[in-house]
Design an enzyme around this catalytic site. Structure first.
Site, PDB file in Angstrom:
ATOM      1  N   ALA A 161       6.390  -7.153  -0.926  1.00 25.85           N
ATOM      2  CA  ALA A 161       7.142  -8.368  -0.580  1.00 25.85           C
ATOM      3  C   ALA A 161       8.159  -8.702  -1.666  1.00 25.85           C
ATOM      4  CB  ALA A 161       6.184  -9.537  -0.372  1.00 25.85           C
ATOM      5  N   GLY A 165      -0.540   2.653   4.126  1.00 28.54           N
ATOM      6  CA  GLY A 165       0.854   2.862   4.523  1.00 28.54           C
ATOM      7  C   GLY A 165       1.142   2.598   5.988  1.00 28.54           C
ATOM      8  N   ARG A 186     -11.346  -5.968  12.724  1.00 25.96           N
ATOM      9  CA  ARG A 186     -11.925  -5.610  11.437  1.00 25.96           C
ATOM     10  C   ARG A 186     -13.117  -6.503  11.085  1.00 25.96           C
ATOM     11  NH1 ARG A 186      -6.622  -4.029   7.781  1.00 25.96           N
ATOM     12  NH2 ARG A 186      -6.422  -1.977   8.746  1.00 25.96           N
ATOM     13  N   HIS A 213      -8.174  -8.040   2.237  1.00 27.54           N
ATOM     14  CA  HIS A 213      -6.937  -8.827   2.352  1.00 27.54           C
ATOM     15  C   HIS A 213      -7.305 -10.303   2.408  1.00 27.54           C
ATOM     16  CE1 HIS A 213      -2.664  -9.133   3.870  1.00 27.54           C
ATOM     17  NE2 HIS A 213      -3.123 -10.297   4.248  1.00 27.54           N
TER      18      HIS A 213
HETATM   19  P1  ADP Z   1       2.420  -7.986  -1.369  1.00 29.76           P
HETATM   20  O1  ADP Z   1       1.844  -6.949  -0.446  1.00 29.76           O
HETATM   21  O2  ADP Z   1       2.336  -9.353  -0.851  1.00 29.76           O
HETATM   22  O3  ADP Z   1       3.763  -7.592  -1.889  1.00 29.76           O
HETATM   23  P2  ADP Z   1       1.180  -6.789  -3.676  1.00 29.76           P
HETATM   24  O4  ADP Z   1      -0.230  -6.838  -4.085  1.00 29.76           O
HETATM   25  O5  ADP Z   1       1.712  -5.494  -3.171  1.00 29.76           O
HETATM   26  O6  ADP Z   1       1.431  -7.966  -2.634  1.00 29.76           O
HETATM   27  O7  ADP Z   1       2.105  -7.182  -4.912  1.00 29.76           O
HETATM   28  C1  ADP Z   1       1.910  -8.338  -5.688  1.00 29.76           C
HETATM   29  C2  ADP Z   1       2.371  -8.050  -7.103  1.00 29.76           C
HETATM   30  O8  ADP Z   1       2.422  -9.265  -7.852  1.00 29.76           O
HETATM   31  C3  ADP Z   1       1.429  -7.126  -7.858  1.00 29.76           C
HETATM   32  O9  ADP Z   1       2.149  -6.040  -8.379  1.00 29.76           O
HETATM   33  C4  ADP Z   1       0.842  -8.013  -8.951  1.00 29.76           C
HETATM   34  O10 ADP Z   1       0.531  -7.322 -10.126  1.00 29.76           O
HETATM   35  C5  ADP Z   1       1.967  -9.005  -9.163  1.00 29.76           C
HETATM   36  N1  ADP Z   1       1.519 -10.262  -9.794  1.00 29.76           N
HETATM   37  C6  ADP Z   1       0.395 -10.975  -9.490  1.00 29.76           C
HETATM   38  N2  ADP Z   1       0.310 -12.076 -10.275  1.00 29.76           N
HETATM   39  C7  ADP Z   1       1.403 -12.057 -11.090  1.00 29.76           C
HETATM   40  C8  ADP Z   1       1.878 -12.917 -12.128  1.00 29.76           C
HETATM   41  N3  ADP Z   1       1.203 -13.996 -12.501  1.00 29.76           N
HETATM   42  N4  ADP Z   1       3.044 -12.579 -12.756  1.00 29.76           N
HETATM   43  C9  ADP Z   1       3.739 -11.462 -12.406  1.00 29.76           C
HETATM   44  N5  ADP Z   1       3.315 -10.619 -11.447  1.00 29.76           N
HETATM   45  C10 ADP Z   1       2.180 -10.900 -10.779  1.00 29.76           C
END
Ligand code: ADP
Length: 596
Positions: free
Chosen positions: A154, A187, A422, A532
């Site tokens: 995202a 994926g 699920r 999730h």
């Molecule tokens: P989405 O699928 O919603 O994009 P993801 O888990 O793929 O969620 O990505 C979320 C990202 O945000 C991860 O890489 C995580 O390490 C990062 N993240 C979480 N908390 C923080 C924070 N406090 N500061 C910076 N990055 C963060």
């Protein structure tokens, strides 16, 4: 006289102390080794990590990881960084890499062992080097039009879209790598696309995708947001393809996806998404990612979010946003305490492992709440029945498509419709002995030994590692996995009869492909795992964050797993990735336009 005597006594005593200290003080000696090449191994996350260390008489010259079975996407940074840090500092007192602490510790144990074999002095090796002078010229403030917190699917989609709409962008990522949960996901991406689906004779419509998403979440999702998701999923695929991403042509049904509308990237797991968006960020000016930069607080001025406070290894850093901040920090599946606090749906989650990366701790939800955001549905936590019983990871799962897989319990009997929701499948699994199931497939799923599962592992590798079992008959397979052979044979015979009838099994299954009747047969064990978190920050159709009064908070957007209210009480398999890309793009576009 008395004074003079005590003075001499005192001086004498001092002298004795000084002499003793000099004699007993450890010698300041450098490291010494018996020059040569040494090997050692220690347990990492999945298996032993073997290292080869080369030393000369006074120094560690090089360290090579000779063999490991760590998950590449999670452990890569540690596997590169730890050996380099040991050589650079000539010490094993180096910090573990965030997100890969078990791998880091395993590596350090193996390296220490090899260096000890080389005659290195353990106490000296474990000495921390004196801290150098504080870094000079470290910036304490940065600025961009749009600041994105989180470098997963995202966040990166939001960043790219904001940049395509003319904004300068800074992405803050707390881990040493981008990708979040997105990069380790299977994926699967749901999109109603006539061209791909028609080629396989699959009938589908955006309306059906809408209904299945809405009904599948018990009508608790926001229909307006669901409509945006299903109507823009195919456009998101096109956008990614224009950015250079490649998807496979074959459409399949992901577990809990309810319909054959998932496509899969050509690159393994979720790497294609992160590679594509990451490559755009690398080649374009005015858009960058700051790694190992943890957002801790949103800066609110006059009711508007104008920036983010962060912590970095070099100290605090404030990142100001000319236009807006986007929260894209993902969910909280790896935060056991937070899960426990909000869980009202599952019997218990305390001891359940997770498919998530360690950074999924819910930081964004907490930061948003501090500035008045409304959160919805936090208790809606999705579990999968398909976790590795030891680690919780999806890796090692051998089902390739729902229509060709069955699940049996330790008695060798089916217990649920494998095409069900699920939550339904996981709840059913929790009722089985030891809450363990066996996925059972046949050669149709793995025509050759080097056919890969959905997690980029060949079936041969899984069998060699003892994570999957292979046999030429169902009886033999049953004996290998310790279930009653007669039961398994009967279960499969009944299932095959249902395949012929295209229905009428005891569990209401409707998705049927090939029969399970061609050797070799395969089985792999699976357990419930937290996957999730469907609840989170409430957003509107513009991806603006909503406050307690139902109004948007100026300058603040959110997208991806950190948001709530789209998937309701149960997310359709394959809907998470389109959610991140579709709403990431919406947040990015609107944040770019949100000039103060
Ligand atoms: P989405 O699928 O919603 O994009 P993801 O888990 O793929 O969620 O990505 C979320 C990202 O945000 C991860 O890489 C995580 O390490 C990062 N993240 C979480 N908390 C923080 C924070 N406090 N500061 C910076 N990055 C963060």
């Amino acid at each position: 006289m008395k004074n003079v005597t005590s003075k001499y006594l005192l001086v004498g005593l001092l002298l004795v102390v000084v002499v003793a200290a000099v004699l007993l003080w450890p010698r300041e000696a450098g490291l010494t080794f018996t020059a040569g090449t040494y090997e050692a191994s220690a347990m990492g996350f999945n298996a032993d990590i073997r290292v080869e260390v080369v030393v000369d008489r006074t120094a560690i010259k090089s360290i090579r990881v000779v063999e490991h079975r760590e998950s590449p996407l999670i452990a890569d940074v540690a596997l590169l960084r730890i050996p380099a840090a040991v050589v650079a500092g000539q010490t094993v007192a180096v910090d573990a890499v965030a997100g890969a602490t078990v791998t880091s510790r395993g590596l350090l144990t193996a390296i220490t062992d090899a260096l000890t074999k080389a005659g290195g002095n353990l106490a000296l090796l474990q000495t921390r080097p004196a801290a150098g002078p504080p870094p000079q010229g470290q910036l304490t403030e940065r600025r961009a039009d749009v600041v994105v917190i989180g470098g997963g699917g995202a966040g990166l989609a939001a960043a790219v879209e904001a940049h395509q709409n003319g904004a300068t962008v800074i992405v803050l990522e707390k881990m040493p790598r981008i990708g979040g949960n997105t990069i380790i996901s299977g994926g699967a991406f749901n999109a109603v696309e006539e061209r791909r689906q028609k080629a396989q004779g699959i009938e589908d419509s955006v309306e059906r995708h809408f209904t299945q998403t809405y009904e599948g979440g018990d009508r608790r999702g926001n229909p307006e947001l669901i409509r945006i998701l299903v109507e823009n999923a195919a456009g998101a695929v096109k956008w990614l393809e224009e950015l250079g991403m490649k998807f496979q042509e074959r459409v399949f049904t992901v577990p809990g996806g309810m319909w054959a509308r998932a496509i899969r990237p050509e690159m393994p797991l979720g790497t294609g998404f992160i590679d594509t968006l990451g490559a755009y960020i690398e080649r374009e000016e005015g858009i960058e990612v700051l790694l190992e930069t943890t957002a801790t607080e949103l800066i609110l001025e006059g009711g508007r979010v104008v920036g983010v406070k962060t912590t970095t290894a070099a100290g605090p850093l404030t990142v100001r946003a000319n236009n807006a901040v986007i929260i894209a920090t993902g969910g909280f599946g790896a935060n056991v305490e937070m899960r426990d606090k909000v869980n009202t749906v599952w019997p218990t989650l305390t001891s359940i492992k997770t498919t998530n990366h360690p950074g999924a701790t819910g930081d964004g939800i907490r930061m948003a709440e501090v500035v008045g955001a409304r959160v919805v549905g936090l208790e809606q936590i999705q579990l999968l029945p398909l976790g590795d019983p030891r680690s919780g990871s999806l890796a090692g799962s051998i089902g390739r498509s729902v229509d060709t897989t069955i699940y049996v319990n330790k008695e060798g009997q089916r217990f649920v419709n494998e095409g069900a929701r699920r939550d339904v499948m996981t709840m059913a699994l929790m009722q089985q002995r030891d809450a363990i199931l066996w996925e059972v497939v046949d050669r149709d799923s793995y025509p050759t030994g080097d056919t890969r599962n959905n997690f980029d592992e060949t079936i041969d590798t899984l069998v060699t590692q003892g994570r999957a079992f292979r046999a030429d008959s169902l009886e033999e397979l049953a004996r290998l996995i310790g279930v009653n052979p007669a039961n398994l044979v009967q279960t499969v015979a009944e299932f095959n009869a249902a395949v012929d009838r295209k229905g009428g099994d005891a569990f209401g299954r409707t998705l049927f492909g090939d029969k399970i009747d061609t050797a070799p047969f395969y089985a792999a064990s699976r357990a419930p795992t937290v996957h999730h978190t469907m609840g989170g920050i409430e957003i509107n159709a513009r991806a603006e964050v909503i406050n307690q009064n139902g109004q948007p908070i100026a300058g603040l957007f959110a997208a991806g797993e950190v948001t709530g209210g789209i998937h309701g009480s149960n997310r359709l398999g394959g809907n998470a990735l389109p959610d991140t890309i579709v709403f990431g793009r919406i947040a990015g576009r609107n944040a770019a336009a949100a000039r103060r």
